[in-house]
Write an enzyme that holds these catalytic residues in place. Structure first.
Site, PDB file in Angstrom:
ATOM      1  CG  ASN A  11      -1.669   1.259   1.441  1.00 50.49           C
ATOM      2  OD1 ASN A  11      -1.722   2.098   0.534  1.00 50.49           O
ATOM      3  ND2 ASN A  11      -2.268   1.425   2.616  1.00 50.49           N
ATOM      4  CE  LYS A  13       0.053   3.213   4.793  1.00 47.39           C
ATOM      5  NZ  LYS A  13       0.227   3.281   6.235  1.00 47.39           N
ATOM      6  CG  HIS A  98      -5.519   2.068   5.445  1.00 51.34           C
ATOM      7  ND1 HIS A  98      -5.015   2.978   6.340  1.00 51.34           N
ATOM      8  CD2 HIS A  98      -4.536   1.154   5.227  1.00 51.34           C
ATOM      9  CE1 HIS A  98      -3.764   2.625   6.644  1.00 51.34           C
ATOM     10  NE2 HIS A  98      -3.454   1.532   5.985  1.00 51.34           N
ATOM     11  CD  GLU A 100      -2.540   5.571   6.912  1.00 51.69           C
ATOM     12  OE1 GLU A 100      -2.549   5.587   5.674  1.00 51.69           O
ATOM     13  OE2 GLU A 100      -1.630   5.021   7.576  1.00 51.69           O
ATOM     14  CD  GLU A 170      -3.061  -2.302   7.401  1.00 52.53           C
ATOM     15  OE1 GLU A 170      -2.005  -2.573   6.837  1.00 52.53           O
ATOM     16  OE2 GLU A 170      -3.692  -1.251   7.201  1.00 52.53           O
ATOM     17  N   GLY A 176       3.312   2.377  10.590  1.00 55.27           N
ATOM     18  CA  GLY A 176       4.280   3.448  10.371  1.00 55.27           C
ATOM     19  C   GLY A 176       5.050   3.837  11.620  1.00 55.27           C
ATOM     20  CB  SER A 216       6.057  -1.834  11.593  1.00 59.44           C
ATOM     21  OG  SER A 216       5.687  -0.500  11.875  1.00 59.44           O
TER      22      SER A 216
END
Ligand code: 13P
Length: 255
Positions: A11, A13, A98, A100, A170, A176, A216
């Site tokens: 991904n 992003k 996701h 985010e 996730e 991240g 990660s």
């Protein structure tokens, strides 16, 4: 030997322009060619790089996914991109929900569910993301949060649709941050997800569903994570942006 074929997707992003994607994918395609038939692979670039990506990767062993999809078919929805538009340029997967998007665009489970259904009814494979925040984990709410997200985001899917759907666990605190869930922590949640699927769809369906881990994942932890019983692949952010690192991550995952 795993019962399910691993599926590793990058991904990207909001990274890589179309021209950067072109150069990157020419390299990645030849580097990952030896893995053909050993696992499923995909990259999920930004919308502007999707058409270039499907063109470069056509005929290769790497599929292309979008990072989002509209829940609507067409019409006055400024800024949205429909399933039909994605299919038309050769896109195969769509990430939905996701963290985010959930966090910065207030996407609820019900909204994620409508996007997953739209993807499925249009012929795209949704990668449905779920995961708890650090605060939720520390408050001992992980199981409750995951159960609510699984039930809400996957509500109303038929057996056939569930078999086509990919789930990505996730944990938000691992995205991240360099803080990967330990293989045992990840496996515990993956096992819970598979149990919820078994309750809703029966074992025959639940045992076939691909559940990726994300947060990660890197070359030095992919092998241990992928060796867990219920971890069937990875959704990779940062480590998918560089050819050598992604290659090593994939190579270690299938060891
Ligand atoms: P990182 O691999 O950068 O932690 O991102 C994970 C992720 O959010 C993939 O969707």
């Amino acid at each position: 030997m795993k019962k399910r074929m691993l599926f590793i997707a990058g991904n990207w992003k909001m990274n890589k322009t179309s021209s950067e994607a072109e150069k990157f994918l020419v390299d990645l395609k030849s580097k990952l060619a030896p893995f053909c038939g050993k696992l499923n692979l995909a990259v999920c670039p930004a919308f502007t790089a999707l058409e270039t990506s499907t063109r470069i990767l056509h005929g290769s062993n790497i599929g292309v996914g979008s990072q989002d999809i509209s829940a609507k078919d067409s019409g006055a929805f400024t800024g949205e991109v429909s399933a039909k538009m994605l299919l038309d340029i050769g896109v195969r997967y769509a990430i939905v929900g996701h963290s985010e998007r959930r966090q910065y665009h207030a996407e609820s489970d019900a909204y994620v569910n409508s996007k997953a259904k739209k993807a499925l009814s249009s012929g795209l494979i949704p990668i449905v993301c779920i995961g708890e925040t650090l605060q939720e984990r520390e408050a001992g709410k992980t199981s409750n949060v995951i159960t609510t997200q699984v039930k809400g985001s996957l509500a109303g899917l038929t057996d056939d649709e569930m078999l086509k759907t990919v789930i990505a666990y996730e944990p938000v605190w691992a995205i991240g941050t360099g803080k990967t869930a330990t293989p045992a922590q990840a496996q515990e949640v993956h096992a819970l997800i598979r149990k919820l699927l078994t309750e809703a769809y029966g074992e025959a369906v639940a045992e076939k569903v691909i559940i990726q881990y994300g947060g990660s994942v890197k070359a030095d932890n992919s092998q241990e994570l992928m060796s867990q019983k219920d971890i069937d692949g990875a959704l990779v952010g940062g480590a998918s942006l560089e050819v050598e690192g992604f290659y090593n991550l994939v190579a270690n995952a299938i060891k």
